[in-house]
Motif scaffolding. Structure first.
Motif, PDB file in Angstrom:
ATOM      1  N   GLY A 382      26.357 -39.695  13.870  1.00 16.21           N
ATOM      2  CA  GLY A 382      26.861 -40.757  15.104  1.00 16.21           C
ATOM      3  C   GLY A 382      26.673 -41.936  15.361  1.00 16.21           C
ATOM      4  O   GLY A 382      26.824 -42.426  16.288  1.00 16.21           O
ATOM      5  N   GLU A 383      25.111 -41.850  14.921  1.00 18.11           N
ATOM      6  CA  GLU A 383      23.936 -42.843  15.736  1.00 18.11           C
ATOM      7  C   GLU A 383      24.872 -44.042  15.186  1.00 18.11           C
ATOM      8  O   GLU A 383      24.798 -44.349  14.434  1.00 18.11           O
ATOM      9  N   GLU A 384      24.217 -45.658  16.316  1.00 14.92           N
ATOM     10  CA  GLU A 384      24.060 -46.650  15.443  1.00 14.92           C
ATOM     11  C   GLU A 384      23.369 -47.262  14.485  1.00 14.92           C
ATOM     12  O   GLU A 384      21.934 -47.098  14.144  1.00 14.92           O
ATOM     13  N   PRO A 385      24.653 -47.521  13.171  1.00 18.67           N
ATOM     14  CA  PRO A 385      23.366 -47.722  11.800  1.00 18.67           C
ATOM     15  C   PRO A 385      22.388 -48.715  12.116  1.00 18.67           C
ATOM     16  O   PRO A 385      23.139 -49.926  13.178  1.00 18.67           O
ATOM     17  N   THR A 386      21.492 -48.973  11.054  1.00 15.21           N
ATOM     18  CA  THR A 386      20.730 -50.429  11.286  1.00 15.21           C
ATOM     19  C   THR A 386      20.700 -51.345   9.770  1.00 15.21           C
ATOM     20  O   THR A 386      22.451 -50.501   9.510  1.00 15.21           O
ATOM     21  N   ALA A 387      20.338 -52.268   9.781  1.00 14.72           N
ATOM     22  CA  ALA A 387      20.493 -52.770   8.199  1.00 14.72           C
ATOM     23  C   ALA A 387      20.181 -51.958   7.170  1.00 14.72           C
ATOM     24  O   ALA A 387      18.866 -51.513   7.310  1.00 14.72           O
ATOM     25  N   ALA A 388      21.110 -51.809   5.651  1.00 11.95           N
ATOM     26  CA  ALA A 388      20.737 -51.856   5.461  1.00 11.95           C
ATOM     27  C   ALA A 388      19.992 -52.344   4.496  1.00 11.95           C
ATOM     28  O   ALA A 388      19.821 -53.684   3.611  1.00 11.95           O
ATOM     29  N   GLY A 389      18.925 -51.832   4.183  1.00 13.24           N
ATOM     30  CA  GLY A 389      17.781 -52.059   3.240  1.00 13.24           C
ATOM     31  C   GLY A 389      17.275 -51.228   2.225  1.00 13.24           C
ATOM     32  O   GLY A 389      17.922 -50.847   2.128  1.00 13.24           O
ATOM     33  N   PRO A 390      16.604 -51.838   1.259  1.00 12.50           N
ATOM     34  CA  PRO A 390      16.348 -51.431   0.321  1.00 12.50           C
ATOM     35  C   PRO A 390      15.259 -49.410   0.475  1.00 12.50           C
ATOM     36  O   PRO A 390      15.616 -49.052  -0.439  1.00 12.50           O
ATOM     37  N   GLY A 391      14.802 -50.114   1.362  1.00  9.49           N
ATOM     38  CA  GLY A 391      14.494 -48.495   1.159  1.00  9.49           C
ATOM     39  C   GLY A 391      15.559 -47.559   1.657  1.00  9.49           C
ATOM     40  O   GLY A 391      15.196 -46.080   2.106  1.00  9.49           O
ATOM     41  N   HIS A 392      16.519 -47.549   2.356  1.00  6.67           N
ATOM     42  CA  HIS A 392      17.746 -46.515   3.161  1.00  6.67           C
ATOM     43  C   HIS A 392      18.185 -46.091   2.003  1.00  6.67           C
ATOM     44  O   HIS A 392      18.432 -45.885   0.933  1.00  6.67           O
ATOM     45  N   GLU A 393      18.736 -44.886   2.661  1.00  8.61           N
ATOM     46  CA  GLU A 393      18.929 -43.801   1.524  1.00  8.61           C
ATOM     47  C   GLU A 393      20.494 -43.498   1.756  1.00  8.61           C
ATOM     48  O   GLU A 393      20.701 -43.226   3.475  1.00  8.61           O
ATOM     49  N   MET A 394      21.866 -43.125   1.538  1.00  5.74           N
ATOM     50  CA  MET A 394      22.834 -42.878   1.819  1.00  5.74           C
ATOM     51  C   MET A 394      23.365 -41.222   0.757  1.00  5.74           C
ATOM     52  O   MET A 394      22.533 -41.124  -0.266  1.00  5.74           O
ATOM     53  N   ARG A 395      23.633 -40.828   1.607  1.00  9.11           N
ATOM     54  CA  ARG A 395      24.233 -39.223   1.133  1.00  9.11           C
ATOM     55  C   ARG A 395      26.384 -39.325   0.889  1.00  9.11           C
ATOM     56  O   ARG A 395      26.691 -40.148   1.647  1.00  9.11           O
ATOM     57  N   ARG A 396      26.388 -39.008  -0.483  1.00 13.20           N
ATOM     58  CA  ARG A 396      27.048 -38.669  -0.798  1.00 13.20           C
ATOM     59  C   ARG A 396      28.489 -37.788  -0.111  1.00 13.20           C
ATOM     60  O   ARG A 396      27.970 -36.297   0.011  1.00 13.20           O
ATOM     61  N   VAL A 397      29.397 -38.099   0.629  1.00 15.94           N
ATOM     62  CA  VAL A 397      30.165 -37.190   1.524  1.00 15.94           C
ATOM     63  C   VAL A 397      31.755 -36.948   1.199  1.00 15.94           C
ATOM     64  O   VAL A 397      32.212 -36.333   1.814  1.00 15.94           O
ATOM     65  N   ALA A 398      31.839 -37.629   0.149  1.00 15.35           N
ATOM     66  CA  ALA A 398      33.269 -37.821  -0.688  1.00 15.35           C
ATOM     67  C   ALA A 398      33.441 -37.903  -1.540  1.00 15.35           C
ATOM     68  O   ALA A 398      32.976 -38.932  -1.937  1.00 15.35           O
TER      69      ALA A 398
END
Length: 896
Positions: A382-398
């Protein structure tokens, strides 16, 4: 039309449908009237027998209970007394006989005097047993019904019998006198019904134009053959908008069910434009409508011209060949419909994960074979997202697809998108990526070469990746895959996917922001509620708090339910449960203010009714402040309830008051659960009305249960049913610990998705052992202070607290001396050994001592100062007949 077929118009020959219907209806009416008459006759016979039974019983009972009957039966000659009375009663009541017998059945009376003294013929057993019996027999005067009634004496024993009888013929004559009236009514009914049948027949003859059955059959066969042979759909709609007829072609073109006749045209499952046209009945010429995958030209004309019936006739012609000219329009219409449906099916909740699942479910069913959503970790929190860069990881939720065992990343996987791939570069730039031919391995496989090979082997041949972007910030990425659909994704699909994801991103961001606000509110509320149990020995307590399910139409989430356990002087404890109406931050903040106020008021050691009075004043003052403020959106305390109970483990005494709250439950040691009848005060903030208290003596191991309405109220359960279920559950688990009781109550009463928050407090009472309490009466004599010191010293020695003797003697000396000097008797001293050593001095004065700094020249004023220095805590508690000054001294660490 009758002349056309060479048929005479005479109705007397009954060749018309109307004539045949007239004869049939007339026959039915006559049959019904005859049946009714037979039923009346049979009913009259049954009524005659029932009337005979009722009259015989009534006469017999009346005579049996008449004054003087007992004395007559006990007289030397009962016949002389009873015979005249029985004959007079028989003549006036209209029965055939009244017979009085003794308990052996020997008659005392009879209409025929030669029968007196003889044995009564009938069943006397039930009457001798105190009952009433009736029977139908055939006597010398014919079929009759007789009743036998007992005559009881003052001692309740049967001393005689009275029998009354009447012939069925006598009763039947009364009923049969009514037969002329019934026959006259039957004739009138027959006459009226025949007239009505004639009117109906006349109406039918006018509607059938005087046609005979054969003629109507022939016309229907011709009409049916023509109607169903044409290759155009035909619909006949009545004036009320009901479908009267649909031929085979219309059923095929519109895909209508078999039982469609008689239903409104608006309920046929047609598109709104076509349904509106058919229901309106207006004139239409070659209007083109898209129905399913067909283009139909519709012509419609009203049927009420030239005096015809109201309604309309519509013809349908298949013009699907025009689709070749309107293909692009169909595609655009289909995509607009897909986006419209997406808006109604995606974002139905304020849950981030569920919204992502709705997106993948919709896309996999309507657009792709597989769909996945990957989100940044901060978005899930629920936090405010920052700009997604090369080092950002994402979690598969659906994840949604035709199969689950694919080479795609599974649910919950943490994915690092390689920046050098087109997908990773597109996520960073916020641009969608189309890979129409995955088998070409144009660089996408660098993300995971082994997994990429398995994906192609599995049959997945095309992919679209669209970043989830809201308010210019990347939230995640949505991937669409095709395997079963042979057509690869194209540029037009890419624009459709971008629009679909853009709409879903708004819903996901709204859910994220709601999650953040809800988390903040829950954190605030948790910080305002107790975080643990205070140290006290008065009661073994357990509690449960459950917030409402978030997002249930704005009703769920943070609420205003609260509870508290507050230790009080004298080893006592206060239990409090309250409820602020409403949900959200305002309710939680108000709850925190009330809980703080209760803590402050309890530190004054006020009785429950006075504490609630002060709390009521506070709520009213809060409401006034909110009203005067006038800030838009500010709310007052629209409603608050509270219950406050004080339990004393020394005496087992419990005092409680409530302000608009639900009654508490007391579970006795034997398992009996009852609602404590605490006088009901008004909710907090109303003002003007006093609060009352209830005093209870609770045995050891009793349960005191306080709760809020969220536990017992539910949309599928009435509050009375919830209260009954709560009491039953507490009674069934009376032998369990408070923790186990809380779990049992929640399991039985709390729904899976509660719509209101809930607080539950279960306390098991304890009684302090008498060996840990001692008290003395002190005479109002200064010399008694020495004896008090000696008694206290000996008692502390028994308790092994010799080190505390000096301090305790000093404290009690000062308190007792002040009580003797300034207060009124009697004076009483009490020592309690609990978690601390408690000293109490009580008197009948309402004047409370005050701590002050004595001047150098003052002779007194230092005693209370010394008490405050040596005691850990001290204070004054007012009682109905005076006050108690108490102190608390800490015990050595090894002591309990």
């Amino acid at each position: 039309m009758a002349a056309r077929y060479g048929r005479p118009r005479s109705v007397l020959r009954m060749r018309t449908v109307a004539g045949q219907v007239f004869l049939l209806q007339l026959a039915i009416v006559v049959l019904l009237v005859a049946a009714a008459m037979v039923a009346l006759v049979l009913q009259s016979r049954a009524d005659s027998e029932r009337e005979a039974r009722n009259r015989s019983v009534a006469v017999a009972e009346t005579f049996a209970h008449s004054p003087g009957i007992e004395a007559a039966l006990k007289s030397p000659d009962p016949t002389a007394v009873l015979q005249p009375r029985a004959e007079e009663a028989r003549k006036r009541s209209g029965v055939d006989f009244i017979v009085v017998t003794n308990t052996d059945g020997i008659r005392y009376t009879h209409p025929l005097t030669d029968r007196i003294g003889k044995k009564f013929v009938g069943n006397l057993g039930p009457a001798l047993a105190g009952g009433i019996t009736t029977e139908k027999i055939t006597g010398t005067i014919g079929p009759l019904v007789q009743a036998v009634v007992p005559v009881t004496g003052r001692d309740g024993k049967v001393i005689g019998l009275v029998s009354a009888g009447i012939t069925i013929e006598r009763v039947s004559n009364v009923v049969q006198d009514q037969f002329p009236l019934m026959f006259a009514a039957t004739g009138a009914v027959l006459l009226v019904t025949t007239g009505g049948t004639a009117l109906v027949t006349r109406r039918l003859r006018r509607q059938t134009h005087g046609l005979g059955p054969a003629e109507m059959t022939r016309m229907y066969e011709h009409h049916d053959a023509v109607l169903h042979a044409v290759r155009e759909g035909v619909l006949i709609v009545g004036g009320e908008g009901l479908l009267l007829l649909a031929n085979d072609e219309a059923r095929r073109l519109l895909n209508l069910p078999p039982d469609v006749e008689g239903r409104p045209v608006t309920d046929l499952g047609l598109d709104p434009l076509t349904a509106r046209l058919l229901a309106s009945g207006r004139t239409a010429t070659d209007e083109v409508h898209l129905i399913g995958d067909r283009l139909l030209a519709v012509n419609q004309r009203p049927t009420d011209q030239d005096g015809g019936p109201p309604g309309s006739v519509a013809t349908l012609r298949d013009t699907t060949e025009l689709r070749a000219l309107t293909g692009k329009a169909d595609v655009a219409r289909g995509r607009l419909k897909l986006l419209y449906d997406a808006g109604t099916e995606i974002g139905t909740t304020l849950d981030v994960v569920r919204t992502c699942e709705e997106l993948t479910e919709f896309a996999a069913a309507r657009f792709a074979d597989y769909a996945t959503v990957d989100l940044l970790e901060e978005v899930l929190r629920g936090e405010e997202p920052t700009a997604a860069g090369p080092g950002h990881e994402m979690r598969r939720v659906a994840f949604t697809g035709l199969q689950e065992d694919t080479a795609l990343y599974p649910l919950g996987e943490l994915i690092h998108f390689v920046p050098s791939t087109r997908v990773g570069f597109g996520i960073r730039r916020g641009e969608a990526v189309l890979e129409s031919d995955l088998a070409a391995y144009a660089g996408w496989q660098k993300q995971d070469p082994e997994r990429a090979r398995k994906l192609v082997e599995h049959g997945i041949h095309s992919m679209i990746a669209v970043p989830l972007r809201a308010r210019g910030v990347i939230l995640g990425v949505v991937l669409f895959w095709r395997s079963q659909k042979p057509e690869p994704f194209e540029e037009e699909d890419l624009s459709l996917a971008e629009e679909l994801v853009a709409r879903a991103a708004v819903s996901i961001d709204n859910a994220r922001r709601y999650t953040r606000e809800h988390t903040m509110a829950v954190t605030l509320q948790r910080s305002l509620l107790p975080r643990g149990l205070p140290e006290q020995n008065a009661i073994d307590v357990a509690y449960r708090y459950r917030p409402a399910q978030a997002g249930l139409g704005g009703l769920g989430g943070v609420g205003g339910d609260w509870f508290d356990i507050i230790p009080l002087p004298g080893a006592r404890v206060a239990l409090v449960v309250g409820d602020v109406v409403g949900h959200g931050l305002h309710a939680a903040a108000t709850m925190g203010r009330l809980r703080t106020a209760v803590h402050n008021f309890s530190s004054l050691d006020l009785p429950p009714d006075e504490l609630l009075w002060h709390l009521d004043e506070l709520v009213a003052r809060i409401d006034q402040e909110e009203t005067v403020d006038g800030t838009e959106g500010r709310e007052g305390v629209t409603g608050a309830t509270c219950i406050y109970a004080i339990y004393n483990p020394v005496s087992g005494h419990c005092t409680m008051s409530r302000a608009g709250h639900l009654q508490p439950v007391v579970v006795h040691p034997d398992g009996t659960a009852v609602f404590a009848d605490v006088p009901g005060g008004p909710p907090l903030g109303l003002g003007g009305l006093p609060f009352e208290t209830l005093d209870l003596q609770l045995p050891e191991d009793s349960r005191l249960v306080l709760y809020t309405d969220g536990l017992i109220e539910d949309r599928d359960r009435d509050i009375d049913d919830g209260l009954a279920l709560l009491r039953q559950t507490l009674g069934e688990h009376a032998d369990q610990s408070p923790e186990e009781t809380c779990e049992a109550v929640l399991k039985e009463l709390l729904p899976e998705t509660p719509r209101d928050d809930m607080a539950l407090l279960v306390g098991r009472t304890r009684i302090l052992d008498s060996s840990r309490v001692t008290d003395w009466d002190v005479p109002p004599d200064p010399s008694a202070v020495g004896r008090v010191r000696s008694d206290v010293s000996r008692k502390l020695a028994e308790w092994g607290l010799e080190e505390e003797a000096f301090t305790t003697e000093l404290i009690l000396s000062e308190l007792v001396t002040n009580a003797i000097r300034y207060a009124t008797g009697p004076i009483r001293v009490r020592l309690i050994r609990d978690r601390s050593l408690i000293c109490e001095v009580s008197d009948h004065s309402s004047t409370s001592p005050h701590l002050r700094q004595a001047a150098t020249t003052d002779e007194g004023g230092r005693g209370l100062f010394l008490v405050a220095q040596f005691a850990e805590r001290w204070g004054t508690r007012y009682t109905p007949d005076g006050k108690v000054i108490w102190t608390e001294q800490p015990l050595p660490a090894e002591e309990p």
